[in-house]
Design a protein around this motif. Structure first.
Motif, mmCIF file in Angstrom:
data_model
loop_
_atom_site.group_PDB
_atom_site.id
_atom_site.type_symbol
_atom_site.label_atom_id
_atom_site.label_comp_id
_atom_site.label_asym_id
_atom_site.label_seq_id
_atom_site.Cartn_x
_atom_site.Cartn_y
_atom_site.Cartn_z
ATOM 1 N N ALA A 62 32.429 40.724 44.527
ATOM 2 C CA ALA A 62 33.566 41.376 45.186
ATOM 3 C C ALA A 62 34.305 40.387 46.080
ATOM 4 C CB ALA A 62 33.094 42.580 45.993
ATOM 5 N N ILE A 63 33.568 39.608 46.857
ATOM 6 C CA ILE A 63 34.172 38.623 47.760
ATOM 7 C C ILE A 63 34.972 37.594 46.968
ATOM 8 C CG2 ILE A 63 33.616 36.707 49.327
ATOM 9 C CD1 ILE A 63 31.247 38.506 50.323
ATOM 10 N N ARG A 64 34.391 37.095 45.872
ATOM 11 C CA ARG A 64 35.065 36.089 45.037
ATOM 12 C C ARG A 64 36.332 36.666 44.408
ATOM 13 N NH1 ARG A 64 35.168 36.060 40.037
ATOM 14 N NH2 ARG A 64 33.242 37.271 39.786
ATOM 15 N N GLU A 65 36.223 37.877 43.844
ATOM 16 C CA GLU A 65 37.385 38.495 43.206
ATOM 17 C C GLU A 65 38.513 38.724 44.206
ATOM 18 O OE1 GLU A 65 38.378 39.277 40.170
ATOM 19 O OE2 GLU A 65 36.578 38.656 39.095
ATOM 20 N N VAL A 66 38.170 39.173 45.410
ATOM 21 C CA VAL A 66 39.194 39.383 46.439
ATOM 22 C C VAL A 66 39.905 38.070 46.743
ATOM 23 C CG1 VAL A 66 39.575 39.907 48.882
ATOM 24 C CG2 VAL A 66 38.157 41.424 47.482
ATOM 25 N N GLU A 67 39.139 37.000 46.930
ATOM 26 C CA GLU A 67 39.764 35.716 47.251
ATOM 27 C C GLU A 67 40.632 35.214 46.097
ATOM 28 O OE1 GLU A 67 38.839 31.329 49.136
ATOM 29 O OE2 GLU A 67 37.140 32.613 48.620
ATOM 30 N N GLU A 68 40.135 35.343 44.852
ATOM 31 C CA GLU A 68 40.925 34.897 43.703
ATOM 32 C C GLU A 68 42.241 35.671 43.583
ATOM 33 O OE1 GLU A 68 37.160 33.654 40.794
ATOM 34 O OE2 GLU A 68 38.459 35.309 40.218
ATOM 35 N N GLN A 120 48.340 35.793 49.043
ATOM 36 C CA GLN A 120 49.085 35.212 47.935
ATOM 37 C C GLN A 120 48.616 35.882 46.647
ATOM 38 O OE1 GLN A 120 48.085 31.063 48.338
ATOM 39 N NE2 GLN A 120 46.278 31.249 47.053
ATOM 40 N N SER A 121 49.549 36.198 45.786
ATOM 41 C CA SER A 121 49.190 36.823 44.519
ATOM 42 C C SER A 121 48.749 35.751 43.535
ATOM 43 C CB SER A 121 50.360 37.641 43.973
ATOM 44 O OG SER A 121 51.506 36.847 43.860
ATOM 45 N N ASP A 122 48.072 36.201 42.473
ATOM 46 C CA ASP A 122 47.613 35.251 41.458
ATOM 47 C C ASP A 122 48.308 35.540 40.130
ATOM 48 O OD1 ASP A 122 46.356 37.505 40.474
ATOM 49 O OD2 ASP A 122 44.369 36.601 40.334
ATOM 50 N N ASP A 123 47.794 34.956 39.046
ATOM 51 C CA ASP A 123 48.402 35.115 37.721
ATOM 52 C C ASP A 123 48.390 36.563 37.223
ATOM 53 O OD1 ASP A 123 48.756 32.400 37.727
ATOM 54 O OD2 ASP A 123 47.046 31.976 36.424
ATOM 55 N N GLU A 124 47.422 37.355 37.688
ATOM 56 C CA GLU A 124 47.277 38.725 37.216
ATOM 57 C C GLU A 124 48.140 39.723 37.994
ATOM 58 O OE1 GLU A 124 43.181 39.956 37.012
ATOM 59 O OE2 GLU A 124 42.542 37.939 36.486
ATOM 60 N N HIS A 132 45.379 49.633 57.744
ATOM 61 C CA HIS A 132 46.104 49.614 56.471
ATOM 62 C C HIS A 132 45.184 49.029 55.414
ATOM 63 C CE1 HIS A 132 49.964 49.332 59.027
ATOM 64 N NE2 HIS A 132 49.724 50.587 58.698
ATOM 65 N N ILE A 133 45.407 49.416 54.142
ATOM 66 C CA ILE A 133 44.572 48.866 53.077
ATOM 67 C C ILE A 133 45.384 47.904 52.214
ATOM 68 C CG2 ILE A 133 43.042 50.863 53.078
ATOM 69 C CD1 ILE A 133 44.229 51.706 50.425
ATOM 70 N N LEU A 134 44.687 46.915 51.697
ATOM 71 C CA LEU A 134 45.311 45.879 50.879
ATOM 72 C C LEU A 134 45.337 46.310 49.419
ATOM 73 C CD1 LEU A 134 46.459 42.999 50.738
ATOM 74 C CD2 LEU A 134 44.130 42.191 50.409
ATOM 75 N N LEU A 135 46.516 46.248 48.821
ATOM 76 C CA LEU A 135 46.672 46.542 47.401
ATOM 77 C C LEU A 135 47.343 45.372 46.706
ATOM 78 C CD1 LEU A 135 48.031 50.220 47.405
ATOM 79 C CD2 LEU A 135 45.668 49.466 47.104
ATOM 80 N N ILE A 136 47.000 45.222 45.438
ATOM 81 C CA ILE A 136 47.691 44.256 44.590
ATOM 82 C C ILE A 136 48.376 45.041 43.467
ATOM 83 C CG2 ILE A 136 46.129 42.349 45.103
ATOM 84 C CD1 ILE A 136 44.819 42.842 42.354
ATOM 85 N N THR A 194 43.808 37.601 46.001
ATOM 86 C CA THR A 194 44.639 37.814 47.197
ATOM 87 C C THR A 194 44.814 36.583 48.072
ATOM 88 O OG1 THR A 194 42.832 38.456 48.684
ATOM 89 C CG2 THR A 194 43.804 40.198 47.301
ATOM 90 N N GLY A 195 43.944 35.583 47.929
ATOM 91 C CA GLY A 195 44.017 34.405 48.780
ATOM 92 C C GLY A 195 43.291 34.535 50.104
ATOM 93 N N ILE A 196 42.679 35.693 50.368
ATOM 94 C CA ILE A 196 41.984 35.861 51.652
ATOM 95 C C ILE A 196 40.472 35.961 51.454
ATOM 96 C CG2 ILE A 196 43.978 36.958 52.754
ATOM 97 C CD1 ILE A 196 42.419 39.627 52.527
ATOM 98 N N GLN A 197 39.767 35.559 52.499
ATOM 99 C CA GLN A 197 38.319 35.701 52.529
ATOM 100 C C GLN A 197 37.997 36.975 53.309
ATOM 101 O OE1 GLN A 197 39.706 32.536 53.744
ATOM 102 N NE2 GLN A 197 39.802 32.100 51.565
ATOM 103 N N VAL A 198 36.947 37.681 52.855
ATOM 104 C CA VAL A 198 36.584 38.940 53.493
ATOM 105 C C VAL A 198 35.105 38.968 53.839
ATOM 106 C CG1 VAL A 198 38.408 40.281 52.359
ATOM 107 C CG2 VAL A 198 36.158 40.106 51.272
ATOM 108 N N LYS A 199 34.783 39.885 54.728
ATOM 109 C CA LYS A 199 33.388 40.171 55.072
ATOM 110 C C LYS A 199 33.101 41.598 54.624
ATOM 111 C CE LYS A 199 30.181 40.687 58.882
ATOM 112 N NZ LYS A 199 29.982 40.711 60.326
ATOM 113 N N ILE A 200 32.038 41.766 53.833
ATOM 114 C CA ILE A 200 31.634 43.099 53.377
ATOM 115 C C ILE A 200 31.048 43.861 54.575
ATOM 116 C CG2 ILE A 200 30.066 44.399 51.879
ATOM 117 C CD1 ILE A 200 32.250 42.999 50.283
#
Length: 136
Positions: free
Chosen positions: A48-54, A91-95, A20-24, A56-62
């Protein structure tokens, strides 16, 4: 001579163990994959890693590069990566208004922004990676 100015952004298609893919859900653009502008002195992968964490709240590996998208009229270039989640809690953020994992079919039906829809479609065909798109 004028020094050029370019906007550089990066995002990620994040696939979980069920493919499944993650969407905001962005408050203005609707459903999309996470991403945003790359900071000064930051690599596109780290951006990309920083934006994903900001967002979505999750850390990813490219894992791989899906494509590079250039829009010449806007002097912008976007790097899209494939990533896997490695830790964190959604977790969602302000955006964003909402967040979740969806099947590819669900995602394609939810995304209304043409640009994000085309890029998610590109992500589903690994035989064409890395995809290069230049808007002439």
């Amino acid at each position: 001579m004028e020094i050029p100015y370019h906007k550089l952004s990066a995002g990620a298609i994040i696939r979980d163990k069920f493919d499944h893919i993650l969407l905001i859900k962005n408050k203005t653009r609707g459903w999309e994959y996470p991403g945003g502008f790359v900071n000064n002195n930051e690599s596109v992968q780290d951006g990309a890693i920083r934006e994903v964490e900001e967002e979505t709240g999750i850390q990813v590996k490219i894992i791989d590069l899906i494509g590079i998208y250039q829009i010449k009229q806007e002097s912008s270039c976007h790097f899209l990566f494939l990533a896997n989640p490695i830790s964190g809690q959604l977790q969602s953020d302000d955006e964003s208004e909402d967040i979740g994992y969806f099947t590819m079919e669900e995602a394609l039906n939810m995304i209304s922004n043409k640009i994000f829809l085309e890029r998610v479609l590109h992500s589903s065909n690994e035989n064409q990676w890395p995809y290069l798109y230049i808007n002439k």
